[in-house]
Enzyme design. Structure first.
Site, PDB file in Angstrom:
ATOM      1  N   ARG A 186      -4.787   1.488   8.409  1.00 49.82           N
ATOM      2  CA  ARG A 186      -5.352   2.619   9.170  1.00 49.82           C
ATOM      3  C   ARG A 186      -4.804   2.624  10.592  1.00 49.82           C
ATOM      4  O   ARG A 186      -4.410   3.670  11.126  1.00 49.82           O
ATOM      5  CB  ARG A 186      -6.878   2.490   9.234  1.00 49.82           C
ATOM      6  CG  ARG A 186      -7.616   2.776   7.956  1.00 49.82           C
ATOM      7  CD  ARG A 186      -9.099   2.539   8.157  1.00 49.82           C
ATOM      8  NE  ARG A 186      -9.434   1.121   8.224  1.00 49.82           N
ATOM      9  CZ  ARG A 186     -10.535   0.630   8.802  1.00 49.82           C
ATOM     10  NH1 ARG A 186     -11.376   1.456   9.414  1.00 49.82           N
ATOM     11  NH2 ARG A 186     -10.779  -0.654   8.798  1.00 49.82           N
ATOM     12  N   TYR A 244       0.831  -1.202   0.000  1.00 48.19           N
ATOM     13  CA  TYR A 244       0.000   0.000   0.000  1.00 48.19           C
ATOM     14  C   TYR A 244       0.867   1.254   0.000  1.00 48.19           C
ATOM     15  O   TYR A 244       2.017   1.228   0.472  1.00 48.19           O
ATOM     16  CB  TYR A 244      -0.876   0.067   1.256  1.00 48.19           C
ATOM     17  CG  TYR A 244      -1.861  -1.055   1.435  1.00 48.19           C
ATOM     18  CD1 TYR A 244      -3.169  -0.937   0.966  1.00 48.19           C
ATOM     19  CD2 TYR A 244      -1.489  -2.221   2.096  1.00 48.19           C
ATOM     20  CE1 TYR A 244      -4.089  -1.963   1.160  1.00 48.19           C
ATOM     21  CE2 TYR A 244      -2.394  -3.260   2.284  1.00 48.19           C
ATOM     22  CZ  TYR A 244      -3.695  -3.121   1.810  1.00 48.19           C
ATOM     23  OH  TYR A 244      -4.588  -4.144   1.998  1.00 48.19           O
ATOM     24  N   ASP A 261      -9.796   6.772   9.551  1.00 51.32           N
ATOM     25  CA  ASP A 261      -9.516   7.328   8.227  1.00 51.32           C
ATOM     26  C   ASP A 261     -10.146   8.716   8.128  1.00 51.32           C
ATOM     27  O   ASP A 261     -10.601   9.271   9.139  1.00 51.32           O
ATOM     28  CB  ASP A 261     -10.005   6.397   7.113  1.00 51.32           C
ATOM     29  CG  ASP A 261     -11.514   6.143   7.159  1.00 51.32           C
ATOM     30  OD1 ASP A 261     -12.250   6.937   7.795  1.00 51.32           O
ATOM     31  OD2 ASP A 261     -11.972   5.158   6.565  1.00 51.32           O
TER      32      ASP A 261
END
Length: 328
Positions: A207, A94, A108
């Site tokens: 996250r 990611y 988030d």
């Protein structure tokens, strides 16, 4: 015979032939689509749309992406759905963006603020690099309340939407690589936002990783942007957008990878023609002499995967089929 009756019979026979031909065409379509998932769609939404575009019910994804996360979502079509379960264990990569100064209930950018603290001074990127280095390897995470992890048969986000907080099971994940993308010396207090690239094991909550980085810097934080850039052997450079699929400019089959790519991380055993019949019929076989890992793919000499086998659980020296993939 009555002309109208003849026309009706001809119509029904033509319709039947078209249906049979269409079903044969759809059943023959198979492979893995590397989809570039757009923001705002769930993985289930993507599967439903692919079913409509490809005109087949045999479609399945290989692991969910949060609705606002974009990037690589491998989708299995036709016979390739048989190997979807083996693709869900892929490692992932990611690129994430972290914003310091406030945290949110969802960890988030789309949740309500829960804590806020102004960043009062510039932060050396060297300090951030040290923190990223310390987080590599096996770490322990607590899944966020807004996640699909189940507790007592109920998903955590269902509790969260009811305003409830429950004890969450801790999990160990592995951070293989974690590096800062920014190349300046200081993180400005005026815009305390930075990005990193992470290569991690299945089940990692990026996250939560962003929140942890912020906590170690002394600030509440959240993941303000997240893109999945790789899932196993599938990379974002190989991905196709819905717009491309719907344009009709390229045959849909041209976008599909062979199912063999989906299990390329498995050991391979190539067999000669004399074993093909037994493998296609799911027979128990003697284990090859050099077999170490299990499960593994069994291939013909043309490079097509015929089946997935594993060591027999109760009969030493033998192997048994887990999935038979051969169709002829």
């Amino acid at each position: 015979m009555d002309r109208q009756l003849i026309l009706s019979i001809h119509f029904l026979l033509t319709k039947r032939d078209n249906v049979i031909e269409g079903e044969a065409f759809m059943s023959a379509r198979q492979g893995i689509l590397a989809l570039k998932k757009p923001a705002g769609m769930t993985s289930h939404d993507c599967v439903a749309k692919i079913r409509r575009i490809f005109r087949t019910k045999k479609v399945g994804h290989t692991g969910t992406l949060d609705p606002e996360v974009t990037g690589v979502l491998p989708i299995c079509i036709g016979r390739a759905t048989k190997i979807a379960e083996y693709m869900s264990d892929y490692g992932k990569e990611y690129i994430g963006e972290v914003t310091l100064g406030f945290s949110t209930e969802t960890e988030d950018a789309h949740g309500e603020k829960v804590e806020e603290k102004q960043v009062e001074k510039d932060i050396p990127f060297s300090a951030i690099k040290d923190i990223l280095q310390s987080l590599q390897g096996e770490i322990e995470q607590v899944p966020p309340m807004y996640s699909a992890v189940k507790v007592n048969g109920k998903k955590l986000y269902e509790y969260a939407r009811q305003g409830l907080t429950v004890e969450r099971p801790k999990r160990n994940v592995t951070i293989h690589e974690l590096e800062l993308i920014n190349d300046s010396d200081l993180l400005s207090k005026e815009e305390p936002v930075f990005s990193f690239r992470v290569r991690c094991s299945k089940g990692t909550y990026v996250r939560t990783l962003a929140v942890e980085i912020g906590a170690r810097l002394g600030y509440p934080a959240h993941m303000s942007s997240l893109i999945r850039t790789a899932s196993g052997p599938f990379t974002i450079e190989e991905c196709v957008k819905f717009e491309q699929l719907e344009s009709g400019e390229t045959p849909l089959d041209d976008y599909l990878f062979p199912l063999e790519k989906g299990i390329s991380h498995f050991p391979k055993w190539t067999v000669t023609e004399d074993l093909l019949f037994k493998i296609k019929n799911g027979s128990v076989l003697e284990a090859p002499n050099d077999l170490v890992e299990s499960p593994f793919g069994v291939y013909n000499e043309e490079g097509k995967c015929l089946a997935i086998y594993e060591k027999h659980p109760s009969k030493p020296g033998l192997i048994k089929p887990v999935k038979v993939l051969a169709i002829d």
